[in-house]
Write an enzyme that holds these catalytic residues in place. Structure first.
Site, PDB file in Angstrom:
ATOM      1  N   GLY A 166       8.900  -5.241  28.666  1.00 34.06           N
ATOM      2  CA  GLY A 166       9.617  -3.980  28.710  1.00 34.06           C
ATOM      3  C   GLY A 166       8.950  -3.004  29.660  1.00 34.06           C
ATOM      4  O   GLY A 166       8.271  -3.402  30.610  1.00 34.06           O
ATOM      5  N   CYS A 167       9.145  -1.724  29.423  1.00 39.20           N
ATOM      6  CA  CYS A 167       8.562  -0.680  30.270  1.00 39.20           C
ATOM      7  C   CYS A 167       7.051  -0.847  30.355  1.00 39.20           C
ATOM      8  O   CYS A 167       6.366  -0.958  29.336  1.00 39.20           O
ATOM      9  CB  CYS A 167       8.916   0.696  29.709  1.00 39.20           C
ATOM     10  SG  CYS A 167       8.159   2.068  30.610  1.00 39.20           S
ATOM     11  N   PHE A 168       6.522  -0.851  31.586  1.00 40.22           N
ATOM     12  CA  PHE A 168       5.096  -1.128  31.726  1.00 40.22           C
ATOM     13  C   PHE A 168       4.195   0.023  31.310  1.00 40.22           C
ATOM     14  O   PHE A 168       2.989  -0.155  31.171  1.00 40.22           O
ATOM     15  CB  PHE A 168       4.729  -1.636  33.128  1.00 40.22           C
ATOM     16  CG  PHE A 168       5.204  -0.826  34.313  1.00 40.22           C
ATOM     17  CD1 PHE A 168       5.536   0.515  34.236  1.00 40.22           C
ATOM     18  CD2 PHE A 168       5.306  -1.440  35.559  1.00 40.22           C
ATOM     19  CE1 PHE A 168       5.953   1.240  35.340  1.00 40.22           C
ATOM     20  CE2 PHE A 168       5.719  -0.738  36.690  1.00 40.22           C
ATOM     21  CZ  PHE A 168       6.045   0.603  36.569  1.00 40.22           C
TER      22      PHE A 168
END
EC number: 1.8.4.11
Length: 216
Positions: free
Chosen positions: A53-55
């Site tokens: 997902g979002c890093f």
């Protein structure tokens, strides 16, 4: 699963007009949290790329673990060299948001990293993670050694059985070896949640424990 960059271009419908760059984006080569380099030869240390997902939130998960020497946010798995965040978010580069994790295997085992990976997101969601939707948010493990690949693949089978028992569908995580090129994200994305403690983090696990055998 072994996929070539050309196959990934087709799979993610890479826009061939996006040619990328010949040089890396500017990088402040110092970890905001621990002061270690972000980019180095890392002699004597192991490396792995995780996408969950979002890093922003993913990177924080790993820099907090004892034995992790350095982490960096970046892009990998696509067909465009040295992309920007805006380009990756367009969905036309084929890249996933990933975290490069550099670790001392004498302090933390690869299995411990895998357990953190599996338990910290929902690997059955395909091209999304929670409210974050897009191919860049897909679940991936990019391995730098054949031993990592074997361990990651085995852990996926174990966790799939546990998810099945809990009523979840099939895991969609890509496990690749060799790892595709890692392109460092812009400075503003490095250790983002250390710089912005109240920043967005959309990570959320399934609540299912990943009961793999830990090598400590």
């Amino acid at each position: 699963m072994v996929l070539t960059i050309e196959a990934l271009k087709h799979l993610w419908r890479v826009d061939e007009s996006r040619v990328g760059r010949t040089e890396p984006l500017p990088l402040d080569n110092r970890h905001y949290v621990n002061g270690h380099p972000l980019c180095d030869a890392f002699t004597g240390l192991a490396q792995i790329q995780f996408g969950l997902g979002c890093f922003w939130g993913a990177e924080r998960l790993f820099w907090q673990l004892p034995g992790v020497f350095s982490t960096a946010a970046g892009y990998a798995g696509g067909g465009v060299p040295y992309p920007t965040y805006r380009e990756v978010c367009s969905g036309e580069t084929g890249h996933a948001e990933v975290v490069l994790v550099v670790y001392d295997h004498t302090v933390i085992s690869f299995e411990q990293l895998l357990q953190t990976f599996w338990e910290s997101h929902d690997p059955t969601q395909g091209m999304r993670q929670g409210n974050d939707i897009g191919t860049q948010y897909r679940s991936v493990i990019h391995c730098t050694t054949s031993e990592q690949y074997a361990a990651a693949s085995a852990s996926r089978e174990v966790y799939q059985q546990q998810l099945n028992t809990a009523g979840y569908t099939a895991i969609t995580t890509e496990i690749l070896h060799p790892a595709p090129p890692f392109y460092y994200a812009e400075n503003e994305h490095q250790q983002y949640l250390a710089k912005h403690p109240n920043g967005y983090c959309g990570l959320g696990g399934t609540g299912v424990t990943c009961a793999i055998r830990l090598q400590v």
